[in-house]
Design a protein around this motif. Sequence first.
Motif, PDB file in Angstrom:
ATOM      1  N   LEU A   3       0.853  -1.182   0.000  1.00 25.07           N
ATOM      2  CA  LEU A   3       0.000   0.000   0.000  1.00 25.07           C
ATOM      3  C   LEU A   3       0.889   1.233   0.000  1.00 25.07           C
ATOM      4  O   LEU A   3       1.711   1.422   0.891  1.00 25.07           O
ATOM      5  CB  LEU A   3      -0.915   0.023   1.232  1.00 25.07           C
ATOM      6  N   VAL A   4       0.725   2.072  -1.004  1.00 24.48           N
ATOM      7  CA  VAL A   4       1.543   3.278  -1.139  1.00 24.48           C
ATOM      8  C   VAL A   4       0.631   4.494  -1.026  1.00 24.48           C
ATOM      9  O   VAL A   4      -0.338   4.619  -1.788  1.00 24.48           O
ATOM     10  CB  VAL A   4       2.283   3.298  -2.500  1.00 24.48           C
ATOM     11  N   ILE A   5       0.938   5.357  -0.078  1.00 22.32           N
ATOM     12  CA  ILE A   5       0.193   6.610   0.051  1.00 22.32           C
ATOM     13  C   ILE A   5       0.821   7.611  -0.914  1.00 22.32           C
ATOM     14  O   ILE A   5       1.992   7.944  -0.800  1.00 22.32           O
ATOM     15  CB  ILE A   5       0.238   7.138   1.498  1.00 22.32           C
ATOM     16  N   LYS A   6       0.024   8.072  -1.864  1.00 20.70           N
ATOM     17  CA  LYS A   6       0.541   8.980  -2.890  1.00 20.70           C
ATOM     18  C   LYS A   6       0.368  10.452  -2.518  1.00 20.70           C
ATOM     19  O   LYS A   6       1.180  11.288  -2.860  1.00 20.70           O
ATOM     20  CB  LYS A   6      -0.181   8.730  -4.211  1.00 20.70           C
ATOM     21  N   GLY A   7      -0.723  10.759  -1.858  1.00 20.24           N
ATOM     22  CA  GLY A   7      -1.015  12.144  -1.508  1.00 20.24           C
ATOM     23  C   GLY A   7      -2.452  12.252  -1.057  1.00 20.24           C
ATOM     24  O   GLY A   7      -3.095  11.245  -0.756  1.00 20.24           O
ATOM     25  N   GLY A   8      -2.952  13.463  -1.024  1.00 19.84           N
ATOM     26  CA  GLY A   8      -4.329  13.617  -0.593  1.00 19.84           C
ATOM     27  C   GLY A   8      -4.834  15.024  -0.751  1.00 19.84           C
ATOM     28  O   GLY A   8      -4.176  15.896  -1.325  1.00 19.84           O
ATOM     29  N   ILE A   9      -6.022  15.230  -0.212  1.00 21.56           N
ATOM     30  CA  ILE A   9      -6.682  16.522  -0.258  1.00 21.56           C
ATOM     31  C   ILE A   9      -7.301  16.752   1.112  1.00 21.56           C
ATOM     32  O   ILE A   9      -7.969  15.868   1.656  1.00 21.56           O
ATOM     33  CB  ILE A   9      -7.784  16.542  -1.335  1.00 21.56           C
ATOM     34  N   LEU A  10      -7.058  17.917   1.676  1.00 26.82           N
ATOM     35  CA  LEU A  10      -7.647  18.282   2.965  1.00 26.82           C
ATOM     36  C   LEU A  10      -8.243  19.676   2.832  1.00 26.82           C
ATOM     37  O   LEU A  10      -7.514  20.639   2.555  1.00 26.82           O
ATOM     38  CB  LEU A  10      -6.596  18.248   4.076  1.00 26.82           C
ATOM     39  N   ASP A  11      -9.540  19.769   2.988  1.00 24.29           N
ATOM     40  CA  ASP A  11     -10.258  21.039   2.866  1.00 24.29           C
ATOM     41  C   ASP A  11      -9.937  21.759   1.558  1.00 24.29           C
ATOM     42  O   ASP A  11      -9.711  22.968   1.531  1.00 24.29           O
ATOM     43  CB  ASP A  11      -9.955  21.946   4.055  1.00 24.29           C
ATOM     44  N   GLY A  12      -9.874  20.989   0.481  1.00 27.81           N
ATOM     45  CA  GLY A  12      -9.634  21.561  -0.837  1.00 27.81           C
ATOM     46  C   GLY A  12      -8.178  21.815  -1.180  1.00 27.81           C
ATOM     47  O   GLY A  12      -7.859  22.226  -2.289  1.00 27.81           O
ATOM     48  N   LYS A  13      -7.268  21.583  -0.251  1.00 26.89           N
ATOM     49  CA  LYS A  13      -5.843  21.821  -0.481  1.00 26.89           C
ATOM     50  C   LYS A  13      -5.150  20.483  -0.765  1.00 26.89           C
ATOM     51  O   LYS A  13      -5.348  19.511  -0.046  1.00 26.89           O
ATOM     52  CB  LYS A  13      -5.217  22.469   0.757  1.00 26.89           C
ATOM     53  N   ALA A  14      -4.332  20.468  -1.796  1.00 33.71           N
ATOM     54  CA  ALA A  14      -3.605  19.253  -2.146  1.00 33.71           C
ATOM     55  C   ALA A  14      -2.501  18.973  -1.125  1.00 33.71           C
ATOM     56  O   ALA A  14      -1.842  19.897  -0.632  1.00 33.71           O
ATOM     57  CB  ALA A  14      -3.003  19.391  -3.544  1.00 33.71           C
ATOM     58  N   LEU A  15      -2.333  17.707  -0.786  1.00 31.82           N
ATOM     59  CA  LEU A  15      -1.307  17.282   0.172  1.00 31.82           C
ATOM     60  C   LEU A  15      -0.373  16.285  -0.482  1.00 31.82           C
ATOM     61  O   LEU A  15      -0.809  15.443  -1.269  1.00 31.82           O
ATOM     62  CB  LEU A  15      -1.960  16.606   1.389  1.00 31.82           C
ATOM     63  N   SER A  16       0.890  16.360  -0.121  1.00 29.57           N
ATOM     64  CA  SER A  16       1.851  15.352  -0.579  1.00 29.57           C
ATOM     65  C   SER A  16       1.778  14.152   0.364  1.00 29.57           C
ATOM     66  O   SER A  16       1.138  14.202   1.422  1.00 29.57           O
ATOM     67  CB  SER A  16       3.264  15.937  -0.576  1.00 29.57           C
ATOM     68  N   ALA A  17       2.461  13.082   0.013  1.00 26.92           N
ATOM     69  CA  ALA A  17       2.494  11.896   0.873  1.00 26.92           C
ATOM     70  C   ALA A  17       3.134  12.222   2.222  1.00 26.92           C
ATOM     71  O   ALA A  17       2.686  11.735   3.266  1.00 26.92           O
ATOM     72  CB  ALA A  17       3.255  10.771   0.175  1.00 26.92           C
ATOM     73  N   ASP A  18       4.164  13.071   2.222  1.00 25.95           N
ATOM     74  CA  ASP A  18       4.805  13.466   3.485  1.00 25.95           C
ATOM     75  C   ASP A  18       3.839  14.247   4.381  1.00 25.95           C
ATOM     76  O   ASP A  18       3.836  14.078   5.593  1.00 25.95           O
ATOM     77  CB  ASP A  18       6.053  14.314   3.219  1.00 25.95           C
ATOM     78  N   GLU A  19       3.039  15.113   3.774  1.00 26.36           N
ATOM     79  CA  GLU A  19       2.075  15.880   4.564  1.00 26.36           C
ATOM     80  C   GLU A  19       0.999  14.974   5.154  1.00 26.36           C
ATOM     81  O   GLU A  19       0.564  15.181   6.294  1.00 26.36           O
ATOM     82  CB  GLU A  19       1.446  16.977   3.704  1.00 26.36           C
ATOM     83  N   VAL A  20       0.594  13.963   4.414  1.00 29.16           N
ATOM     84  CA  VAL A  20      -0.374  12.998   4.948  1.00 29.16           C
ATOM     85  C   VAL A  20       0.243  12.270   6.147  1.00 29.16           C
ATOM     86  O   VAL A  20      -0.411  12.077   7.174  1.00 29.16           O
ATOM     87  CB  VAL A  20      -0.822  11.998   3.862  1.00 29.16           C
ATOM     88  N   ASN A  21       1.516  11.900   6.038  1.00 25.93           N
ATOM     89  CA  ASN A  21       2.191  11.228   7.152  1.00 25.93           C
ATOM     90  C   ASN A  21       2.350  12.159   8.353  1.00 25.93           C
ATOM     91  O   ASN A  21       2.262  11.716   9.496  1.00 25.93           O
ATOM     92  CB  ASN A  21       3.549  10.682   6.716  1.00 25.93           C
ATOM     93  N   ARG A  22       2.570  13.443   8.111  1.00 20.90           N
ATOM     94  CA  ARG A  22       2.660  14.406   9.229  1.00 20.90           C
ATOM     95  C   ARG A  22       1.308  14.572   9.919  1.00 20.90           C
ATOM     96  O   ARG A  22       1.246  14.720  11.143  1.00 20.90           O
ATOM     97  CB  ARG A  22       3.185  15.756   8.741  1.00 20.90           C
ATOM     98  N   ILE A  23       0.240  14.523   9.137  1.00 23.38           N
ATOM     99  CA  ILE A  23      -1.102  14.576   9.731  1.00 23.38           C
ATOM    100  C   ILE A  23      -1.322  13.340  10.601  1.00 23.38           C
ATOM    101  O   ILE A  23      -1.902  13.421  11.680  1.00 23.38           O
ATOM    102  CB  ILE A  23      -2.177  14.696   8.633  1.00 23.38           C
ATOM    103  N   ALA A  24      -0.812  12.205  10.149  1.00 20.43           N
ATOM    104  CA  ALA A  24      -0.952  10.971  10.935  1.00 20.43           C
ATOM    105  C   ALA A  24      -0.182  11.053  12.250  1.00 20.43           C
ATOM    106  O   ALA A  24      -0.536  10.371  13.214  1.00 20.43           O
ATOM    107  CB  ALA A  24      -0.462   9.775  10.110  1.00 20.43           C
ATOM    108  N   ASP A  25       0.849  11.872  12.308  1.00 18.85           N
ATOM    109  CA  ASP A  25       1.631  12.025  13.535  1.00 18.85           C
ATOM    110  C   ASP A  25       0.927  12.905  14.571  1.00 18.85           C
ATOM    111  O   ASP A  25       1.313  12.908  15.738  1.00 18.85           O
ATOM    112  CB  ASP A  25       3.014  12.620  13.234  1.00 18.85           C
TER     113      ASP A  25
END
Length: 192
Positions: free
Chosen positions: A103-125
Motif C-alpha cells: 500500500l503506497v500513500i501517494k497524496g491527498g486533499i484536505l479542505d480543498g488543499k492538495a497534500l503530498s504523501a509526506d504531509e499525509v504522514n505528518r497529519i498521521a503524527d
Amino acid sequence: MPNAEKTTAVAEISEQFTSSSAAVITEYRGLSVKQLTDLRRALGRETTYAVVKNTLTKRAAADAGVVIDDQLLIGPTAIAFISGDPVEAAKGLRDFAKTNPLLVIKGGILDGKALSADEVNRIADLESREVLLAKIAGILKALPTRAAGLFQAPLSQMARLAKALEGRREWIRAFPTWFERYLFAGVARAAS
C-alpha cells in the motif's frame, strides 16, 4: 460518448469528494481482497475506501472543483474518502502501509488543499481531535485555578507575615529600649 454506468460512477465519486472533509489517494497494487477488507475495517465507519478508475476520478474531481495532480492518478488507484477525523484515517492508512508495504500513500486533499504523501504522514503524527480537545479543556480548567492561587497568594503571605510578627511583638517593643542603651553605651565609651 459516456455510458450510463460511467456517468453514475463519476457522479458518485464527485459526491464523495464534495461530502468528504479529506481524501487520501493510494496505490493498492499487489494487495489481496482480504488485505483490502482488513484496511477498510481498520479505517472505521467514517472513512470509505474505494477502488476507482483514474480517468473517471479526474472527471469527478473536476466536477467537484477539486484539483488533483495527474501524477497521483497513475497505476491502480484507491481513495480513502474521510468524513470524520482526518488524523485517525491518516494514522490507519500509515499503520497499515507499515505492515503492508504494497500500500503506497501517494497524496491527498484536505479542505480543498492538495497534500503530498509526506504531509499525509505528518497529519498521521498529530494527536486525535478528542485528545487535543481534552488537552485544551485541561488547560482552560487549570487557568482559573492558577488565577485564584495568584490572587490569594498576596493575602496568604500577609497573613503569614502577621503571624510571624505577632510572635516577635515583645522583641519589637523592647528593640528601641535595647537600641537606645546600646547606642548610648557606644557613645559613652567613645567619649571616655
